[in-house]
Design a protein around this motif. Structure first.
Motif, PDB file in Angstrom:
ATOM      1  N   MET A 114       0.840  -1.175   0.000  1.00  0.00           N
ATOM      2  CA  MET A 114       0.000   0.000   0.000  1.00  0.00           C
ATOM      3  C   MET A 114       0.889   1.243   0.000  1.00  0.00           C
ATOM      4  SD  MET A 114      -2.974   1.118   2.692  1.00  0.00           S
ATOM      5  CE  MET A 114      -3.964  -0.309   2.361  1.00  0.00           C
ATOM      6  N   ILE A 115       0.517   2.227  -0.818  1.00  0.00           N
ATOM      7  CA  ILE A 115       1.289   3.456  -0.924  1.00  0.00           C
ATOM      8  C   ILE A 115       0.533   4.575  -0.206  1.00  0.00           C
ATOM      9  CG2 ILE A 115       2.171   5.203  -2.498  1.00  0.00           C
ATOM     10  CD1 ILE A 115       2.428   2.978  -4.591  1.00  0.00           C
ATOM     11  N   PHE A 116       1.252   5.307   0.656  1.00  0.00           N
ATOM     12  CA  PHE A 116       0.660   6.425   1.370  1.00  0.00           C
ATOM     13  C   PHE A 116       1.236   7.725   0.828  1.00  0.00           C
ATOM     14  CE2 PHE A 116       0.376   2.895   4.351  1.00  0.00           C
ATOM     15  CZ  PHE A 116      -0.955   2.992   4.742  1.00  0.00           C
ATOM     16  N   ILE A 117       0.350   8.673   0.536  1.00  0.00           N
ATOM     17  CA  ILE A 117       0.802  10.004   0.151  1.00  0.00           C
ATOM     18  C   ILE A 117       0.076  11.015   1.022  1.00  0.00           C
ATOM     19  CG2 ILE A 117       1.430   9.403  -2.212  1.00  0.00           C
ATOM     20  CD1 ILE A 117      -1.191  10.580  -3.156  1.00  0.00           C
ATOM     21  N   GLY A 118       0.708  12.146   1.244  1.00  0.00           N
ATOM     22  CA  GLY A 118       0.146  13.158   2.118  1.00  0.00           C
ATOM     23  C   GLY A 118      -0.959  13.962   1.453  1.00  0.00           C
ATOM     24  N   LEU A 119      -1.697  14.684   2.288  1.00  0.00           N
ATOM     25  CA  LEU A 119      -2.766  15.534   1.780  1.00  0.00           C
ATOM     26  C   LEU A 119      -2.219  16.621   0.850  1.00  0.00           C
ATOM     27  CD1 LEU A 119      -5.086  16.018   4.897  1.00  0.00           C
ATOM     28  CD2 LEU A 119      -5.511  14.641   2.870  1.00  0.00           C
ATOM     29  N   ASP A 120      -1.023  17.112   1.144  1.00  0.00           N
ATOM     30  CA  ASP A 120      -0.421  18.137   0.291  1.00  0.00           C
ATOM     31  C   ASP A 120      -0.185  17.610  -1.126  1.00  0.00           C
ATOM     32  OD1 ASP A 120      -0.407  19.908   2.393  1.00  0.00           O
ATOM     33  OD2 ASP A 120       1.699  19.569   2.900  1.00  0.00           O
ATOM     34  N   GLU A 121       0.273  16.380  -1.223  1.00  0.00           N
ATOM     35  CA  GLU A 121       0.512  15.769  -2.530  1.00  0.00           C
ATOM     36  C   GLU A 121      -0.801  15.551  -3.274  1.00  0.00           C
ATOM     37  OE1 GLU A 121       2.352  14.105  -5.845  1.00  0.00           O
ATOM     38  OE2 GLU A 121       3.239  15.231  -4.186  1.00  0.00           O
TER      39      GLU A 121
ATOM     40  N   ILE B  34     -10.877  10.970  -2.517  1.00  0.00           N
ATOM     41  CA  ILE B  34      -9.782  10.473  -1.677  1.00  0.00           C
ATOM     42  C   ILE B  34      -9.313  11.567  -0.725  1.00  0.00           C
ATOM     43  CG2 ILE B  34      -7.352   9.759  -1.726  1.00  0.00           C
ATOM     44  CD1 ILE B  34      -8.057   8.275  -4.376  1.00  0.00           C
ATOM     45  N   TYR B  35      -9.169  12.781  -1.249  1.00  0.00           N
ATOM     46  CA  TYR B  35      -8.728  13.910  -0.428  1.00  0.00           C
ATOM     47  C   TYR B  35      -9.712  14.161   0.710  1.00  0.00           C
ATOM     48  CZ  TYR B  35      -7.320  18.593   0.942  1.00  0.00           C
ATOM     49  OH  TYR B  35      -6.922  19.684   1.671  1.00  0.00           O
TER      50      TYR B  35
END
Length: 60
Positions: free
Chosen positions: A1-8, A47-48
């Protein structure tokens, strides 16, 4: 699973908005390309929103 931040995610949303506008201007609002890009944008926004809600729920 890949996690990215809200900023991205927010950055990607803004980039996709620009792309959507360009595609719509070139191919029209009802073209398959415009609709596809709009659907991708909708998915990212969802998603955001879900991620932002979870972050607020966890923090407070």
């Amino acid at each position: 699973m890949i996690f990215i931040g809200l900023d991205e995610i927010e950055y990607r949303i803004n980039q996709l908005k620009k792309e959507l506008i360009q595609i719509a201007e070139i191919t029209g609002l009802n073209s398959s390309e415009t609709i596809y890009c709009s659907q991708k944008l909708d998915q990212l926004i969802t998603i955001y929103q879900k991620s932002a809600y979870k972050k607020i729920e966890i923090c407070c």
